[in-house]
Scaffold this active site. Structure first.
Site, PDB file in Angstrom:
ATOM      1  N   LYS A  32       0.936  -1.320   0.138  1.00  0.00           N
ATOM      2  CA  LYS A  32       0.137   0.161  -0.018  1.00  0.00           C
ATOM      3  C   LYS A  32       0.744   1.178  -0.121  1.00  0.00           C
ATOM      4  CE  LYS A  32      -1.960   1.728   3.658  1.00  0.00           C
ATOM      5  NZ  LYS A  32      -1.755   3.079   3.776  1.00  0.00           N
ATOM      6  N   ASP A  59      -3.344   4.286  -1.839  1.00  0.00           N
ATOM      7  CA  ASP A  59      -4.393   4.646  -0.860  1.00  0.00           C
ATOM      8  C   ASP A  59      -4.574   6.342  -0.643  1.00  0.00           C
ATOM      9  OD1 ASP A  59      -6.082   4.621   1.514  1.00  0.00           O
ATOM     10  OD2 ASP A  59      -4.304   4.396   2.769  1.00  0.00           O
ATOM     11  N   LEU A  62      -9.738   9.411  -2.048  1.00  0.00           N
ATOM     12  CA  LEU A  62     -10.264  10.784  -2.595  1.00  0.00           C
ATOM     13  C   LEU A  62     -11.581  11.222  -2.298  1.00  0.00           C
ATOM     14  CD1 LEU A  62      -7.865  10.162  -4.554  1.00  0.00           C
ATOM     15  CD2 LEU A  62      -9.447  10.678  -6.527  1.00  0.00           C
ATOM     16  N   ASN A  67     -17.225  15.590 -10.199  1.00  0.00           N
ATOM     17  CA  ASN A  67     -16.307  15.737 -11.267  1.00  0.00           C
ATOM     18  C   ASN A  67     -14.854  15.701 -11.285  1.00  0.00           C
ATOM     19  OD1 ASN A  67     -16.233  16.304 -14.467  1.00  0.00           O
ATOM     20  ND2 ASN A  67     -15.670  18.508 -13.819  1.00  0.00           N
ATOM     21  N   THR A 119     -10.253   3.344  11.048  1.00  0.00           N
ATOM     22  CA  THR A 119      -9.953   2.592  12.482  1.00  0.00           C
ATOM     23  C   THR A 119      -9.497   3.434  13.478  1.00  0.00           C
ATOM     24  OG1 THR A 119      -7.961   1.940  11.431  1.00  0.00           O
ATOM     25  CG2 THR A 119      -9.655   0.297  11.132  1.00  0.00           C
ATOM     26  N   GLN A 190      -4.254   2.670  16.689  1.00  0.00           N
ATOM     27  CA  GLN A 190      -5.829   2.053  16.090  1.00  0.00           C
ATOM     28  C   GLN A 190      -6.604   1.808  17.266  1.00  0.00           C
ATOM     29  OE1 GLN A 190      -6.227   1.970  13.145  1.00  0.00           O
ATOM     30  NE2 GLN A 190      -4.222   1.644  12.036  1.00  0.00           N
TER      31      GLN A 190
END
Length: 233
Positions: A32, A59, A62, A67, A119, A190
């Site tokens: 990632k 990752d 967005l 558009n 998370t 986390q």
């Protein structure tokens, strides 16, 4: 795509990232690339890691007007990535636009998934700061329904919600679950976490593992331990 362990390469530069990946001489892990590394190095780091034979989850999460997201996805689709994402809170319309932008001229595209709740977010924070009064379970379930309606492949959720999402959206709807820690490891920042083996039992399709591998004394051994625990082989 088969179940897999994705290593979160949350390094600040290309040199550290490639030095880390050089340790893996007999296997090419799925990796990632997050915001820090991508913003520091740009598309070049994606191309270099892909050239080395790794699958890539880009990752960038967005979240903008439909558009804008559509145009951004059209650019990202040319990087030969295997997976990318948006925020589910951007609405069904935005997710549909993202999917449309991601499809290449030959009809192929990377997997597109949506982030539900991070998370690191607790239900208390969700209620008090985001003014979302539904439970975490119900919120993630609704985001998952919206994501499926938009035509995406799955969602990012904590392992604790993966089983519920499968029940609602079907077994083919992918669950990508960060927040993975070995039973003997620190939680770090986390909140909603579980172990690789428990994630397998719950039904996660992909687990995203960062510091338990990248900060380990022997990253390759930790990765292989994670693969064994998660895939059961």
């Amino acid at each position: 795509m088969a179940k897999d362990v994705i290593i979160a390469c949350d390094f600040s530069n290309a040199a550290d990232t490639l030095a880390f990946l050089d340790k893996f001489t007999d296997v090419k892990p799925f990796v990632k690339i997050g915001m820090e590394l991508y913003y520091a190095e740009g598309p070049a780091i994606v191309r270099e890691i892909k050239k080395r034979g790794h699958k890539i989850f880009l990752d960038l999460k967005l979240h903008d007007i439909p558009n804008t997201v559509k145009k951004a996805m059209k650019v990202l689709s040319q990087l030969d990535i295997d997976m990318c994402n948006v925020h589910a809170s951007g609405t069904i319309e935005m997710m549909k636009a993202a999917l449309e932008g991601l499809i290449r001229e030959d009809g192929t595209r990377p997997l597109l998934i949506a982030v539900t709740q991070l998370t690191s977010t607790s239900e208390e924070a969700m209620r008090q700061q985001l003014l979302i009064n539904a439970s975490m379970k119900d919120t993630v379930a609704q985001y998952a329904k919206n994501t499926k309606e938009a035509g995406l492949d799955g969602i990012v959720c904590s392992p604790l919600e993966a089983a519920v999402v499968k029940d609602i959206c079907g077994q083919d709807f992918l669950t990508i679950t960060p927040g993975i820690r070995f039973a003997d490891a620190a939680k770090d920042d986390q909140v909603r976490i579980t172990t690789p083996s428990k994630a397998r039992e719950i039904g996660s399709d992909f687990i995203v593992v960062g510091r338990p591998i990248t900060a380990a004394t022997d990253p390759v051994a930790s990765y292989k331990r994670c693969v064994t625990d998660f895939l059961g082989n």
